[in-house]
Motif scaffolding. Sequence first.
Motif, PDB file in Angstrom:
ATOM      1  N   UNK A  94      -0.829  14.512  -1.475  1.00 34.99           N
ATOM      2  CA  UNK A  94       0.490  13.965  -1.813  1.00 34.99           C
ATOM      3  C   UNK A  94       0.368  13.265  -3.148  1.00 34.99           C
ATOM      4  N   UNK A  95       1.436  12.632  -3.587  1.00 34.22           N
ATOM      5  CA  UNK A  95       1.416  11.954  -4.887  1.00 34.22           C
ATOM      6  C   UNK A  95       0.385  10.833  -4.931  1.00 34.22           C
ATOM      7  N   UNK A 153       0.846  -1.188   0.000  1.00 33.54           N
ATOM      8  CA  UNK A 153       0.000   0.000   0.000  1.00 33.54           C
ATOM      9  C   UNK A 153       0.882   1.239   0.000  1.00 33.54           C
ATOM     10  N   UNK A 154       0.296   2.369  -0.282  1.00 31.24           N
ATOM     11  CA  UNK A 154       1.009   3.631  -0.100  1.00 31.24           C
ATOM     12  C   UNK A 154       1.181   3.895   1.387  1.00 31.24           C
ATOM     13  N   UNK A 155       2.323   4.390   1.773  1.00 35.85           N
ATOM     14  CA  UNK A 155       2.576   4.655   3.189  1.00 35.85           C
ATOM     15  C   UNK A 155       1.643   5.720   3.741  1.00 35.85           C
ATOM     16  N   UNK A 156       1.028   6.529   2.884  1.00 34.66           N
ATOM     17  CA  UNK A 156       0.123   7.582   3.337  1.00 34.66           C
ATOM     18  C   UNK A 156      -1.079   7.037   4.106  1.00 34.66           C
ATOM     19  N   UNK A 157      -1.473   5.798   3.812  1.00 30.00           N
ATOM     20  CA  UNK A 157      -2.665   5.251   4.449  1.00 30.00           C
ATOM     21  C   UNK A 157      -2.328   4.176   5.468  1.00 30.00           C
ATOM     22  N   UNK A 158      -1.192   4.295   6.124  1.00 27.29           N
ATOM     23  CA  UNK A 158      -0.832   3.352   7.176  1.00 27.29           C
ATOM     24  C   UNK A 158      -1.657   3.622   8.433  1.00 27.29           C
ATOM     25  N   UNK A 159      -2.371   2.603   8.880  1.00 26.42           N
ATOM     26  CA  UNK A 159      -3.059   2.644  10.168  1.00 26.42           C
ATOM     27  C   UNK A 159      -2.245   1.769  11.107  1.00 26.42           C
ATOM     28  N   UNK A 160      -1.698   2.363  12.144  1.00 25.47           N
ATOM     29  CA  UNK A 160      -0.677   1.691  12.947  1.00 25.47           C
ATOM     30  C   UNK A 160      -1.201   0.942  14.162  1.00 25.47           C
ATOM     31  N   UNK A 207      -5.491   8.160   5.319  1.00 33.78           N
ATOM     32  CA  UNK A 207      -5.724   8.643   6.680  1.00 33.78           C
ATOM     33  C   UNK A 207      -4.830   9.830   7.022  1.00 33.78           C
ATOM     34  N   UNK A 208      -3.641   9.877   6.427  1.00 28.26           N
ATOM     35  CA  UNK A 208      -2.685  10.942   6.749  1.00 28.26           C
ATOM     36  C   UNK A 208      -3.076  12.298   6.171  1.00 28.26           C
ATOM     37  N   UNK A 209      -4.037  12.324   5.249  1.00 31.59           N
ATOM     38  CA  UNK A 209      -4.424  13.579   4.597  1.00 31.59           C
ATOM     39  C   UNK A 209      -4.815  14.655   5.615  1.00 31.59           C
ATOM     40  N   UNK A 210      -5.410  14.234   6.732  1.00 33.66           N
ATOM     41  CA  UNK A 210      -5.880  15.194   7.732  1.00 33.66           C
ATOM     42  C   UNK A 210      -4.738  16.033   8.305  1.00 33.66           C
TER      43      UNK A 210
END
Length: 278
Positions: free
Chosen positions: A82-83, A27-34, A74-77
């Motif tokens: 981003x790309x 996945x793109x790292x931008x949507x990592x839910x940890x 999720x990181x968009x907030x």
Amino acid sequence: MKRLSYLVVLACAVLSTTASAQLSTRCFTDDQLTTYALSQGRNNWAYNCGYITAAKRDFLNSEGEYQVFSGGCYSFATTGPSASCTFFIPADAAAACIPGLVKLGTCVTGCYTAKEKVSFGGEYWPISDAYAAGVRTVTALTKDASLVAPTTGEQTIRAFVAGDTVEDVFAIETVDGRRVEVTSEHPMVTATGEMVKAKTLQKGDLLLGTTGEKVEIRDVTVFRYEGKTWNVQPVSHEKIENVLDVEGLLTGSVRFQNEWADDHYRLSLRDEASVDGL
């Protein structure tokens, strides 16, 4: 003295399949839910908004995976566009629905570097090499393992997963020359048989080896890591069968980092292994 071991255990997000021992696309790292709570929040939100069925939601929650969507993250907030990310996707069941989304695959967390050596069939392989060789089982504790006799066997692999990540990691050095590098939430087994998060470990603490030996920690430091990560997920949902052999130390599989993240686990002193309080 044992040879120096570099164990790098990292959290990442990857596209997953249900096929046993298949490679999953990252996945793109931008949507990592940890965390597992965030993962469940995403799945419950997707169900509430009609994107997945109740059966799919329950399956994803049971496997520690979460639904992802094209162009959303999720990181968009906090980071904005981003790309790979053009709008926000919630991880909260109560959040407002977003119409017209396109579903992609699902993601999981918890990974090792490509060169990380895990026991497959009693032989230590970098995970990426094990996948390339078509290995189908991973070495794990057996149901009759105990704290004083942590016997191992082979567990069928559900999936190999791979992805990129940027993480702070804990470098754990032992007095016998091993060096273990793990994310803060990664599960390690102490000499008392308890599964704990790496961030709780300190100098002088004892880890449990695969033959029951106690391994003392000499030092713990933190550094930033960026790179490719891999993991392996057993088919079994038995906790005891998700305790893996990583260069002679006992550590929890990816399942302990998501669907069992809040559970208390301890190897028994008796002849049988048990899970206290679960």
